[in-house]
Design a protein around this motif. Sequence first.
Motif, PDB file in Angstrom:
ATOM      1  N   GLY A  56       0.781  -1.218   0.000  1.00 56.63           N
ATOM      2  CA  GLY A  56       0.000   0.000   0.000  1.00 56.63           C
ATOM      3  C   GLY A  56       0.819   1.277   0.000  1.00 56.63           C
ATOM      4  O   GLY A  56       2.051   1.261   0.072  1.00 56.63           O
ATOM      5  N   PRO A  57       0.124   2.426  -0.053  1.00 59.41           N
ATOM      6  CA  PRO A  57       0.792   3.723  -0.214  1.00 59.41           C
ATOM      7  C   PRO A  57       1.576   4.179   1.008  1.00 59.41           C
ATOM      8  O   PRO A  57       2.405   5.090   0.901  1.00 59.41           O
ATOM      9  CB  PRO A  57      -0.362   4.681  -0.512  1.00 59.41           C
ATOM     10  CG  PRO A  57      -1.565   4.027   0.122  1.00 59.41           C
ATOM     11  CD  PRO A  57      -1.351   2.560  -0.053  1.00 59.41           C
ATOM     12  N   ASN A  58       1.328   3.595   2.168  1.00 60.03           N
ATOM     13  CA  ASN A  58       2.038   4.012   3.376  1.00 60.03           C
ATOM     14  C   ASN A  58       3.377   3.301   3.559  1.00 60.03           C
ATOM     15  O   ASN A  58       4.146   3.657   4.453  1.00 60.03           O
ATOM     16  CB  ASN A  58       1.159   3.779   4.613  1.00 60.03           C
ATOM     17  CG  ASN A  58      -0.061   4.663   4.612  1.00 60.03           C
ATOM     18  OD1 ASN A  58       0.042   5.874   4.452  1.00 60.03           O
ATOM     19  ND2 ASN A  58      -1.235   4.062   4.786  1.00 60.03           N
ATOM     20  N   TRP A  59       3.628   2.292   2.724  1.00 57.19           N
ATOM     21  CA  TRP A  59       4.902   1.580   2.793  1.00 57.19           C
ATOM     22  C   TRP A  59       5.970   2.423   2.101  1.00 57.19           C
ATOM     23  O   TRP A  59       5.817   2.823   0.946  1.00 57.19           O
ATOM     24  CB  TRP A  59       4.777   0.211   2.132  1.00 57.19           C
ATOM     25  CG  TRP A  59       6.020  -0.620   2.186  1.00 57.19           C
ATOM     26  CD1 TRP A  59       6.958  -0.767   1.212  1.00 57.19           C
ATOM     27  CD2 TRP A  59       6.468  -1.436   3.280  1.00 57.19           C
ATOM     28  NE1 TRP A  59       7.956  -1.621   1.628  1.00 57.19           N
ATOM     29  CE2 TRP A  59       7.686  -2.045   2.895  1.00 57.19           C
ATOM     30  CE3 TRP A  59       5.951  -1.704   4.548  1.00 57.19           C
ATOM     31  CZ2 TRP A  59       8.382  -2.912   3.735  1.00 57.19           C
ATOM     32  CZ3 TRP A  59       6.651  -2.567   5.382  1.00 57.19           C
ATOM     33  CH2 TRP A  59       7.849  -3.167   4.981  1.00 57.19           C
ATOM     34  N   ASN A  60       7.081   2.676   2.797  1.00 58.80           N
ATOM     35  CA  ASN A  60       8.149   3.535   2.271  1.00 58.80           C
ATOM     36  C   ASN A  60       9.161   2.679   1.505  1.00 58.80           C
ATOM     37  O   ASN A  60      10.156   2.212   2.064  1.00 58.80           O
ATOM     38  CB  ASN A  60       8.831   4.298   3.417  1.00 58.80           C
ATOM     39  CG  ASN A  60       9.772   5.370   2.915  1.00 58.80           C
ATOM     40  OD1 ASN A  60      10.296   5.297   1.816  1.00 58.80           O
ATOM     41  ND2 ASN A  60      10.004   6.383   3.750  1.00 58.80           N
ATOM     42  N   TRP A  61       8.899   2.497   0.210  1.00 58.53           N
ATOM     43  CA  TRP A  61       9.773   1.656  -0.595  1.00 58.53           C
ATOM     44  C   TRP A  61      11.178   2.238  -0.723  1.00 58.53           C
ATOM     45  O   TRP A  61      12.172   1.499  -0.726  1.00 58.53           O
ATOM     46  CB  TRP A  61       9.171   1.463  -1.987  1.00 58.53           C
ATOM     47  CG  TRP A  61       8.199   0.330  -2.096  1.00 58.53           C
ATOM     48  CD1 TRP A  61       6.857   0.420  -2.314  1.00 58.53           C
ATOM     49  CD2 TRP A  61       8.484  -1.069  -1.990  1.00 58.53           C
ATOM     50  NE1 TRP A  61       6.285  -0.838  -2.359  1.00 58.53           N
ATOM     51  CE2 TRP A  61       7.267  -1.771  -2.174  1.00 58.53           C
ATOM     52  CE3 TRP A  61       9.648  -1.802  -1.768  1.00 58.53           C
ATOM     53  CZ2 TRP A  61       7.188  -3.161  -2.131  1.00 58.53           C
ATOM     54  CZ3 TRP A  61       9.577  -3.192  -1.727  1.00 58.53           C
ATOM     55  CH2 TRP A  61       8.363  -3.861  -1.910  1.00 58.53           C
ATOM     56  N   THR A  62      11.270   3.562  -0.836  1.00 58.94           N
ATOM     57  CA  THR A  62      12.591   4.184  -0.986  1.00 58.94           C
ATOM     58  C   THR A  62      13.477   3.873   0.211  1.00 58.94           C
ATOM     59  O   THR A  62      14.623   3.423   0.080  1.00 58.94           O
ATOM     60  CB  THR A  62      12.455   5.702  -1.169  1.00 58.94           C
ATOM     61  OG1 THR A  62      11.691   5.969  -2.348  1.00 58.94           O
ATOM     62  CG2 THR A  62      13.823   6.364  -1.300  1.00 58.94           C
ATOM     63  N   TYR A  63      12.931   4.077   1.398  1.00 61.00           N
ATOM     64  CA  TYR A  63      13.699   3.818   2.616  1.00 61.00           C
ATOM     65  C   TYR A  63      14.010   2.330   2.751  1.00 61.00           C
ATOM     66  O   TYR A  63      15.126   1.931   3.107  1.00 61.00           O
ATOM     67  CB  TYR A  63      12.914   4.328   3.818  1.00 61.00           C
ATOM     68  CG  TYR A  63      13.601   4.122   5.149  1.00 61.00           C
ATOM     69  CD1 TYR A  63      14.908   4.543   5.360  1.00 61.00           C
ATOM     70  CD2 TYR A  63      12.931   3.512   6.205  1.00 61.00           C
ATOM     71  CE1 TYR A  63      15.539   4.358   6.583  1.00 61.00           C
ATOM     72  CE2 TYR A  63      13.551   3.327   7.430  1.00 61.00           C
ATOM     73  CZ  TYR A  63      14.849   3.750   7.610  1.00 61.00           C
ATOM     74  OH  TYR A  63      15.475   3.562   8.821  1.00 61.00           O
ATOM     75  N   TYR A  64      13.009   1.499   2.449  1.00 58.04           N
ATOM     76  CA  TYR A  64      13.194   0.057   2.596  1.00 58.04           C
ATOM     77  C   TYR A  64      14.321  -0.443   1.695  1.00 58.04           C
ATOM     78  O   TYR A  64      15.202  -1.205   2.132  1.00 58.04           O
ATOM     79  CB  TYR A  64      11.888  -0.658   2.262  1.00 58.04           C
ATOM     80  CG  TYR A  64      11.926  -2.147   2.518  1.00 58.04           C
ATOM     81  CD1 TYR A  64      11.931  -2.644   3.818  1.00 58.04           C
ATOM     82  CD2 TYR A  64      11.939  -3.067   1.472  1.00 58.04           C
ATOM     83  CE1 TYR A  64      11.952  -4.007   4.066  1.00 58.04           C
ATOM     84  CE2 TYR A  64      11.958  -4.426   1.705  1.00 58.04           C
ATOM     85  CZ  TYR A  64      11.964  -4.899   3.005  1.00 58.04           C
ATOM     86  OH  TYR A  64      11.988  -6.246   3.250  1.00 58.04           O
ATOM     87  N   MET A  65      14.327  -0.005   0.452  1.00 54.49           N
ATOM     88  CA  MET A  65      15.365  -0.468  -0.478  1.00 54.49           C
ATOM     89  C   MET A  65      16.740   0.091  -0.101  1.00 54.49           C
ATOM     90  O   MET A  65      17.765  -0.576  -0.311  1.00 54.49           O
ATOM     91  CB  MET A  65      14.996  -0.085  -1.905  1.00 54.49           C
ATOM     92  CG  MET A  65      13.779  -0.823  -2.446  1.00 54.49           C
ATOM     93  SD  MET A  65      13.917  -2.635  -2.364  1.00 54.49           S
ATOM     94  CE  MET A  65      15.306  -2.911  -3.490  1.00 54.49           C
ATOM     95  N   GLN A  66      16.785   1.284   0.463  1.00 60.43           N
ATOM     96  CA  GLN A  66      18.055   1.804   0.961  1.00 60.43           C
ATOM     97  C   GLN A  66      18.602   0.921   2.074  1.00 60.43           C
ATOM     98  O   GLN A  66      19.814   0.646   2.142  1.00 60.43           O
ATOM     99  CB  GLN A  66      17.873   3.236   1.468  1.00 60.43           C
ATOM    100  CG  GLN A  66      17.665   4.264   0.364  1.00 60.43           C
ATOM    101  CD  GLN A  66      17.316   5.632   0.905  1.00 60.43           C
ATOM    102  OE1 GLN A  66      17.024   5.794   2.096  1.00 60.43           O
ATOM    103  NE2 GLN A  66      17.334   6.634   0.040  1.00 60.43           N
ATOM    104  N   LEU A  67      17.699   0.441   2.939  1.00 67.13           N
ATOM    105  CA  LEU A  67      18.131  -0.465   4.003  1.00 67.13           C
ATOM    106  C   LEU A  67      18.585  -1.808   3.439  1.00 67.13           C
ATOM    107  O   LEU A  67      19.567  -2.396   3.915  1.00 67.13           O
ATOM    108  CB  LEU A  67      16.996  -0.672   5.005  1.00 67.13           C
ATOM    109  CG  LEU A  67      16.585   0.528   5.855  1.00 67.13           C
ATOM    110  CD1 LEU A  67      15.333   0.205   6.660  1.00 67.13           C
ATOM    111  CD2 LEU A  67      17.720   0.941   6.788  1.00 67.13           C
ATOM    112  N   VAL A  68      17.881  -2.307   2.431  1.00 64.12           N
ATOM    113  CA  VAL A  68      18.242  -3.593   1.839  1.00 64.12           C
ATOM    114  C   VAL A  68      19.611  -3.521   1.168  1.00 64.12           C
ATOM    115  O   VAL A  68      20.459  -4.410   1.336  1.00 64.12           O
ATOM    116  CB  VAL A  68      17.173  -4.041   0.818  1.00 64.12           C
ATOM    117  CG1 VAL A  68      17.660  -5.262   0.031  1.00 64.12           C
ATOM    118  CG2 VAL A  68      15.865  -4.376   1.527  1.00 64.12           C
ATOM    119  N   THR A  69      19.842  -2.461   0.415  1.00 62.29           N
ATOM    120  CA  THR A  69      21.082  -2.352  -0.352  1.00 62.29           C
ATOM    121  C   THR A  69      22.213  -1.706   0.437  1.00 62.29           C
ATOM    122  O   THR A  69      23.388  -1.824   0.066  1.00 62.29           O
ATOM    123  CB  THR A  69      20.850  -1.534  -1.625  1.00 62.29           C
ATOM    124  OG1 THR A  69      20.431  -0.201  -1.269  1.00 62.29           O
ATOM    125  CG2 THR A  69      19.777  -2.178  -2.501  1.00 62.29           C
ATOM    126  N   GLY A  70      21.859  -1.008   1.532  1.00 59.43           N
ATOM    127  CA  GLY A  70      22.876  -0.291   2.299  1.00 59.43           C
ATOM    128  C   GLY A  70      23.473   0.861   1.524  1.00 59.43           C
ATOM    129  O   GLY A  70      24.588   1.294   1.804  1.00 59.43           O
TER     130      GLY A  70
END
Length: 527
Positions: free
Chosen positions: A372-386
């Motif tokens: 959904g729209p409240n999930w922060n994909w940008t932040y999440y992927m930054q955490l995944v990739t470091g």
Amino acid sequence: MTVRYPQSRLSQLLGATLLVSLATGLTSPAANAAPATDSPAGATTATVGGPLATAFDRAAARYDVPRDLLVAVGYAETHLDGHDGAPSASNGYGVMHLASNPKLRTLDEAAALTGLAPVTLRTDPAANVTGAAAVLRSYADRAGLTAAQRADPGHWYTTVVRYGGASTPAVARLYADTVYDLLGTGFQTTTGGGPVRVAPRPVAPERGALAAVAPLGTGDGVGIMSTDYGPAAWAPAHAENYTVSSRESTYPINYVVIHVAQGSYAGTVSWFQNPAAGVSAHYTIRSSDGAVTQSVREKDIAYHAGNWTYNTQSIGIEHEGYVNQPSWFTDAMYRSSAALTRHLCDRYGIPKDRSHIIGHNQVPGATHTDPGPNWNWTYYMQLVTGSTPPPSWSVTIDNSTAGAFTASANWGTSAYSAQRHGTDYRFADPAEASDPAWYRANIPTTASYRVEAWYPDDPGYNSSAPYVIVTPSGNQTVHVDQRSGGGAWRNLGTFTLAAGDGNKVGVSRWTGGAGLVIADAIRITRV
């Protein structure tokens, strides 16, 4: 200094009823964590105005159920959000998650006990609360609780277990312990039906046979911890909810699919153990602290994507919460989930990009909208990739900072101590009253922050001053001995703080400690 950490809310998705031998008119948009004071042992919660709070008061009085226990069950289930009468994944309704599925029928029981129509129980918050109180009281009667025992929340533990409907002892304990942790820490939320508050207090749940059951993920027995992912607990899904396989020999693993459970941590794990569910995921992440439970081995095929091809080629990760409630998406959850996804990508050679780490809504043919729209994909992927470190940010709020500090006239002003921060500081006598001094801050993004306090020390100052930190998963209280350690920044801990402008840290007068309570300065730093 004592820091108390509330655990996550609980079962929105439920499971089969635990064996008896283990036990012997308003809308309610997303509930957001709001400032709450803390209270000493044995204090009685004063009602906070609003129709939802009134509904809890009336239902508790009518059925002789401890009011705060009733609220804690609802908050653990839904954050007191009825989702406009829409059902959960396990067909549970309303702020109290009255359920109607093949294994748990609290909605039907509530209708029989109250005489209210099921449609009313599903859609009217006051009726929903009344129905839950009636069901809990009926369970208490079956357990043989006397009037004196009903007055003590500690005696209701096995009744809460039955309401949750968990199918295994470890998950049953997880469900009920979450409710009692909320009672212990206290919380206050703001809902569409007004604010609702539960004051903290000592809790002593009588767990009965479950006292001998190790909390999920803490035992030393075989099958408690995951063999695939070290940090995860192991609570296997029912065999009808997944397909045994030998991946990657039978199928390649090419994707990680991100889900939002439309329910709670304990309830999601429990629902996967219910043969009526027909669904499962490999992992579930808790909101409050990022705890992880595995329900399906990675080699096996979980039923999570709604597409057989994607089921065979993916690992599914559920996240406690609801698509339309951003308060569930804490920094602890993001970081824990990202660490798991990073591990899976490294293990199976999955590219760390948005073509291979996808939402349920991206699966071909998907009818679901999560995350959904409240999930922060940008932040999440930054955490995944470091790839991007968290931005640095810090703010200091003094008691004299314009527009950022509020306190009632009961708080005096003093410049007595040379250890003060700035020109002066505030003080007040301890009292059993909701009268905190609040520090307001505009937090740039929901993330982890270090919270520090500055105060002058003196032998006449409070021995256990309560600092209340407002987090998306409930308020956390840190008690500080202000008789020593003053004149410097004192670390209260690291907490998830929600983005936005509002009261973030309070100093409460409600303490069992002796001496004046001091409110001087607070510093909040992104970590």
